[in-house]
Design an enzyme around this catalytic site. Structure first.
Site, short mmCIF file in Angstrom:
data_model
loop_
_atom_site.label_atom_id
_atom_site.label_comp_id
_atom_site.label_asym_id
_atom_site.label_seq_id
_atom_site.Cartn_x
_atom_site.Cartn_y
_atom_site.Cartn_z
N GLN A 184 22.86 25.79 -10.18
CA GLN A 184 23.12 24.48 -9.59
C GLN A 184 24.30 24.49 -8.62
O GLN A 184 24.52 23.50 -7.91
CB GLN A 184 23.37 23.44 -10.69
CG GLN A 184 22.18 23.18 -11.59
CD GLN A 184 21.02 22.51 -10.88
OE1 GLN A 184 21.16 21.99 -9.78
NE2 GLN A 184 19.84 22.54 -11.51
N CYS A 331 13.34 21.48 -17.11
CA CYS A 331 12.84 22.85 -17.31
C CYS A 331 12.39 23.10 -18.75
O CYS A 331 12.46 24.21 -19.25
CB CYS A 331 13.92 23.85 -16.93
SG CYS A 331 14.45 23.70 -15.21
#
Length: 388
Positions: A184, A331
């Site tokens: 990220q 996810c």
């Protein structure tokens, strides 16, 4: 005619960057096996090595230190192992320590037995507790092997930036190995591997505008490497066998190159959009809780709770308004459950939280639409509460 849908889920996956799309289309006829010695194979290999150099540049390192994988999850499972080698010499690692807010790909422990893993607590601000980390490493049983520590640079739910440079100093002072999940952070922060102090770094193609199905494990140097997870033909210098996905890697390289361009300027614009959206949300619903606000966050992420509105209900409500966002990490096979990140921060995780994440093509008009949709949902929540 209904307006086009509004995509605010960039932390889950980014739309394909135009540069990646163009690179893939230019390379569509590079069909040779990159491990073949004929001209077609050499052309494919040259394209992959060009992509490797671009991904290496994103981490400020040499191309030789990049091992391509099918994604960040595979990279995590490759590096999270007690079996390493220093050149030809085996190296035993005894225990894995990971922060309580890590992605599930790390929390599962890779190839470490569950009894050889320990969670590092975080503060109520969602920042890894460095004193607890030092205490755990002080107590580490060195007879089992060296410690391994895995800490993400940016949390995927809150967007909070972790103090990885300080953590690296603690880990290395104890002779340990330090792994950073930079999934990220890539494209949002500088992730030079030497500066942040990582021995290994994990990144993903589709988080930065590349295609899905590609990722990388980046090492600080070539000497220390984990035991191969996928063995076979010896591709990727024996670290990851299997014929490389040329088109995905070419797109990955183009996205990595684009992610470095105007990094500070782009994120300043995104940060201003994020701040305006948060101000609009607070104006509509003063009781909204924005987790991590006021702390060190990346510019694009808002993780919020509307009291009396369950995360799954809110996600559906926004979807019906034409807005795509997440209830935490996306996810985990699409499931919506209690956030382990909120729980680790000592927050009430029962209601859950929603995550808005912006990206390179987010506009002022998008923010206006998001505030309007938020206002409708907050208003319905109040009406439902009054009726009750």
């Amino acid at each position: 005619m209904a307006p086009p849908r509004l995509y605010l889920d960039w932390n889950a996956t980014a739309p394909l960057h135009p540069a990646a799309r163009e690179a893939i289309m230019r390379a569509i006829d590079i069909f040779g096996n990159p491990n073949s010695v004929h001209g077609e194979g050499r052309a494919a290999r040259a394209a992959i090595e060009g992509a490797r150099r671009k991904v290496a540049a994103l981490a400020g390192t040499d191309a030789a230190n990049v091992v391509f994988t099918s994604g960040a999850t595979e990279a995590a499972n490759l590096v999270l192992t007690p079996e390493f080698s220093m050149g030809r010499t085996p190296l035993k690692l005894g225990h894995l320590y990971y922060s309580a807010i890590e992605h599930l790909a790390v929390r599962e422990g890779g190839r470490f037995p569950r009894e050889s893993t320990t969670e590092i607590p975080v503060t109520d601000a969602g920042i890894v507790d460095l004193n607890a980390l030092a205490a755990l490493l002080d107590a580490h049983d060195k007879s089992t092997g060296l410690p391994v520590v895995a800490i993400m640079l940016v949390n995927n739910e809150t967007g909070i930036v972790q103090p990885v440079e300080e953590a690296a100093r603690i880990v290395h002072a104890h002779g340990g190995l330090f792994i950073i999940d930079a999934v990220q952070a890539a494209g949002r922060l500088s992730i030079e591997i030497e500066r942040v102090g990582a021995d290994f770094m994990i990144i993903s193609s589709h988080k930065i505008g590349g295609p899905k199905g590609a990722g990388a494990l980046i090492a600080r140097g070539e000497a220390l490497m984990p035991k191969a997870l996928i063995r076979g033909g010896g591709q990727e210098r024996g670290h990851r066998s299997g014929t490389q996905n040329s088109l995905a890697l070419i797109g990955f390289g183009a996205a990595a190159e684009a992610a470095l361009e105007n990094l500070g300027e782009r994120n300043a614009v995104i940060g201003a959009l994020r701040d305006r959206l948060e101000a609009g949300m607070r104006a509509v619903a003063p009781d909204v809780i924005i987790h991590g606000a006021g702390g060190p966050r990346v510019a694009n992420t808002i993780f919020f709770t509307l009291p009396c509105l369950k995360a799954e209900t809110g996600q559906i409500a926004f979807d019906l308004e034409g807005v795509a966002l997440s209830a935490g990490s996306a996810c985990s096979s699409g499931k919506v459950g209690e956030s382990h990140v909120l729980a680790a921060m000592g927050r009430d995780a029962k209601l859950g939280a929603l995550r808005i994440s912006l990206g390179f093509s987010t506009t002022d008009e998008d923010i206006d639409r998001a505030i309007a949709a938020f206002g409708k949902i907050a208003c319905r929540r109040r009406s439902a509460g009054e009726a009750a």
